[in-house]
Motif scaffolding. Sequence first.
Motif, mmCIF file in Angstrom:
data_model
loop_
_atom_site.group_PDB
_atom_site.id
_atom_site.type_symbol
_atom_site.label_atom_id
_atom_site.label_comp_id
_atom_site.label_asym_id
_atom_site.label_seq_id
_atom_site.Cartn_x
_atom_site.Cartn_y
_atom_site.Cartn_z
ATOM 1 N N ARG A 59 17.965 -30.849 -33.902
ATOM 2 C CA ARG A 59 17.362 -32.215 -33.432
ATOM 3 C C ARG A 59 18.665 -33.102 -32.817
ATOM 4 N NH1 ARG A 59 12.963 -33.935 -36.880
ATOM 5 N NH2 ARG A 59 12.014 -32.119 -35.993
ATOM 6 N N ALA A 60 19.077 -33.430 -34.101
ATOM 7 C CA ALA A 60 20.166 -34.242 -33.475
ATOM 8 C C ALA A 60 20.912 -34.039 -32.650
ATOM 9 C CB ALA A 60 20.773 -34.308 -35.190
ATOM 10 N N MET A 61 21.274 -32.999 -32.437
ATOM 11 C CA MET A 61 22.090 -32.490 -31.571
ATOM 12 C C MET A 61 22.146 -32.038 -30.014
ATOM 13 S SD MET A 61 24.978 -30.795 -31.104
ATOM 14 C CE MET A 61 26.175 -30.742 -32.624
ATOM 15 N N ALA A 62 20.114 -32.218 -29.751
ATOM 16 C CA ALA A 62 19.569 -32.010 -28.600
ATOM 17 C C ALA A 62 19.765 -33.014 -27.973
ATOM 18 C CB ALA A 62 17.858 -31.335 -29.129
ATOM 19 N N VAL A 63 19.480 -34.193 -29.095
ATOM 20 C CA VAL A 63 20.026 -35.576 -28.577
ATOM 21 C C VAL A 63 20.823 -36.503 -28.205
ATOM 22 C CG1 VAL A 63 18.314 -38.029 -29.277
ATOM 23 C CG2 VAL A 63 17.193 -36.099 -30.118
ATOM 24 N N TYR B 246 27.047 -33.226 -33.933
ATOM 25 C CA TYR B 246 27.615 -32.072 -34.907
ATOM 26 C C TYR B 246 27.550 -33.126 -36.710
ATOM 27 C CZ TYR B 246 30.219 -29.162 -37.871
ATOM 28 O OH TYR B 246 31.124 -29.091 -38.749
ATOM 29 N N PHE B 247 28.113 -34.256 -36.645
ATOM 30 C CA PHE B 247 28.742 -35.206 -37.538
ATOM 31 C C PHE B 247 26.847 -34.911 -37.894
ATOM 32 C CE2 PHE B 247 32.929 -35.373 -36.494
ATOM 33 C CZ PHE B 247 33.230 -34.606 -37.439
ATOM 34 N N ALA B 248 26.116 -35.534 -37.567
ATOM 35 C CA ALA B 248 25.235 -36.274 -37.786
ATOM 36 C C ALA B 248 24.169 -35.638 -38.604
ATOM 37 C CB ALA B 248 24.013 -36.823 -36.652
ATOM 38 N N ASP B 249 24.290 -34.222 -37.499
ATOM 39 C CA ASP B 249 23.251 -32.082 -38.513
ATOM 40 C C ASP B 249 24.251 -32.065 -39.244
ATOM 41 O OD1 ASP B 249 20.821 -32.690 -36.386
ATOM 42 O OD2 ASP B 249 22.373 -31.551 -35.208
ATOM 43 N N THR B 250 24.989 -32.016 -39.596
ATOM 44 C CA THR B 250 26.068 -32.113 -40.923
ATOM 45 C C THR B 250 26.308 -32.456 -41.930
ATOM 46 O OG1 THR B 250 27.430 -31.628 -39.846
ATOM 47 C CG2 THR B 250 26.292 -29.786 -39.442
ATOM 48 N N ARG B 251 26.905 -33.774 -41.716
ATOM 49 C CA ARG B 251 26.718 -34.846 -42.514
ATOM 50 C C ARG B 251 25.678 -36.226 -42.753
ATOM 51 N NH1 ARG B 251 30.018 -30.918 -42.726
ATOM 52 N NH2 ARG B 251 32.166 -30.747 -42.309
ATOM 53 N N GLY B 252 25.017 -36.279 -41.912
ATOM 54 C CA GLY B 252 24.306 -37.673 -42.399
ATOM 55 C C GLY B 252 23.659 -37.780 -41.208
ATOM 56 N N ARG B 253 22.736 -38.230 -40.898
ATOM 57 C CA ARG B 253 22.473 -39.285 -39.765
ATOM 58 C C ARG B 253 23.249 -41.407 -40.620
ATOM 59 N NH1 ARG B 253 20.607 -35.000 -38.478
ATOM 60 N NH2 ARG B 253 18.521 -35.025 -38.227
ATOM 61 N N ARG B 254 23.081 -41.296 -41.211
ATOM 62 C CA ARG B 254 23.412 -43.223 -41.738
ATOM 63 C C ARG B 254 24.833 -42.941 -42.378
ATOM 64 N NH1 ARG B 254 24.530 -44.577 -46.766
ATOM 65 N NH2 ARG B 254 24.583 -47.883 -46.856
ATOM 66 N N PRO B 255 25.715 -42.103 -42.819
ATOM 67 C CA PRO B 255 27.206 -42.270 -42.566
ATOM 68 C C PRO B 255 27.869 -42.103 -41.457
ATOM 69 C CG PRO B 255 26.727 -40.228 -43.949
ATOM 70 C CD PRO B 255 25.032 -40.959 -43.754
ATOM 71 N N VAL B 256 27.419 -41.536 -39.945
ATOM 72 C CA VAL B 256 28.013 -41.292 -39.157
ATOM 73 C C VAL B 256 27.492 -42.191 -38.176
ATOM 74 C CG1 VAL B 256 27.563 -40.178 -36.305
ATOM 75 C CG2 VAL B 256 27.746 -39.044 -38.827
ATOM 76 N N MET B 257 26.092 -42.879 -38.788
ATOM 77 C CA MET B 257 26.105 -44.286 -37.526
ATOM 78 C C MET B 257 26.919 -45.651 -38.558
ATOM 79 S SD MET B 257 22.136 -44.488 -37.074
ATOM 80 C CE MET B 257 21.692 -45.459 -36.740
ATOM 81 N N LEU B 258 26.726 -45.430 -39.834
ATOM 82 C CA LEU B 258 27.844 -46.639 -40.212
ATOM 83 C C LEU B 258 29.622 -46.698 -39.688
ATOM 84 C CD1 LEU B 258 27.161 -49.508 -42.209
ATOM 85 C CD2 LEU B 258 27.063 -47.728 -43.825
#
Length: 520
Positions: free
Chosen positions: A430-434, A78-90
């Motif tokens: 997409r990120a939510m599905a993955v 959810y956070f990756a789809d709404t806040r961004g991939r990079r900040p969540v991962m980092l």
Amino acid sequence: MSVATLDDAMLLTGFGIYNVVHMLMCGVILMGMIMQSLALGYVMPAAQCDLDLTLQQRGWLAAIPFLAIILTSYMWGYFADTRGRRPVMLSSMLLSVLFTILTSFSPNLLIFAVLYFIASVFMSGSSAVVYTYLGEFNSLRHRDKMVAFGSSFVGIGTVVLPGISWLILPMDFNIPMGFITYRPWRLLMMLCALPYAVGAILLTLAPESPKFLNAVGRQDECLEVVKKIYGNNQWILKQTFPVKTLVVENQEGKTTKQSHIKATLMSMREQTTPLFRAPLLPWTFLTCFVQFGIFATTNGFYVWFPTILNSLVSNNGTELRICDVLDMQYSNNTMDQCDDTISTKTFEHSIYIGLVFSSMYIFVGIIVDLVGKKPILATILLITGLCGIGAHLVPDTRAGVVMFAIFQMCGACIGLITSVTVELFPTKHRAMAVCLSMMIGRVGSMIGSSIIGIFLQTNCGFSFYLFGGILIVNAMFCLVLPGKKKAVKSSSTDIASSRDSVASHGNESTTNDNNENLPK
């Protein structure tokens, strides 16, 4: 002013050094993920005396990282789809490294379990998002290949992990620190977090996913990222990129920042509900079920792999089945004396099998563009499933080990089925599905590692029949996947059509990303 869709613009960037470097960075992250997830397979036998571990405790302890990922992958998606991939991962990677280091100083089993659970919670932040992040920096033509090559670092991790374990665990040092005695397995825990730390440092230099930026309406930032990819790949100034404006995608359902819990939960529901409705529901079920079977088999058995292999290498005879050797060990093991030694042959054979594992990933990456995902998935899952059943039936230990090693090769399909998920679902889901499919996969890992530990003592053969059969069923399911896209047969055709599209697109909006590959 030239206008194009993001997919057309990505095709114009070509393929080059930027794609390779980005893939290597994501590969390091994936290697760190697999090393932290599977480190307990080598740590537990060496730590069982210090932490007073029983066989049952080792079983549920091995399930902790998978449980953490199961409980939190949905949230991270959810956070990756709404806040961004990079900040969540980092952020999640840095916190995972911190708590893994703290775990290595645990004085007892309870503190070890709690700290490792927290470290695994943050590890899950990148464990699924990284596949999406990797795929979205490549055009449709090269996406499958690069995801497969990036996934090969999972196999490399299965070589590095026993290699480091072989280097560290045989060391003989005991450093009193008051509340603990620092021994080699504690150092191994810290070193397994090193790839994650390196990946986090590299990620600080990388941009946000262009797909995400475009999906949330940040077209100017998205175009800058695409220009950067183009400039590095073509070795020319990025200002020469022919596209000056990107088409605005349909942003219906885009989530804004919410401060209230209720609004956040409602937003999560809006992101998730389409996955369980037509036309996405069949693909949600298929990807989740296949990931469940693959994870349950490859991770479920790998957690116990050092224990199984340690028993097999100590067996002098060869005219025995794998389960016969394990039955003999458990029947002769009185557990009166704690033994935390691991045969060096266990590390050596683990490295050999890891090298084959890595080679399988690379081989898949080479042929995926030529053959397509569907035949590769169906073939590998069918062969590995049959070898899983054969590993129990063959009356020769060495032949059984070979078939058992091939059985583990089903893990090479994780990246492929994730690549399938990236293509089947629209950008905003997409990120939510993955993450959902990876979460179900982790459920398989947890269930697999738990019941395999039970069956190895009570009904060894059934575990091979069960998981071998699941892989065969998965192979049948993969036959219904869409075939290889004709639109990406050759780069010359793609680029030519993209240039025509740039010239004629105007201000048209596109719905290809949202409708592509949906069931009819």
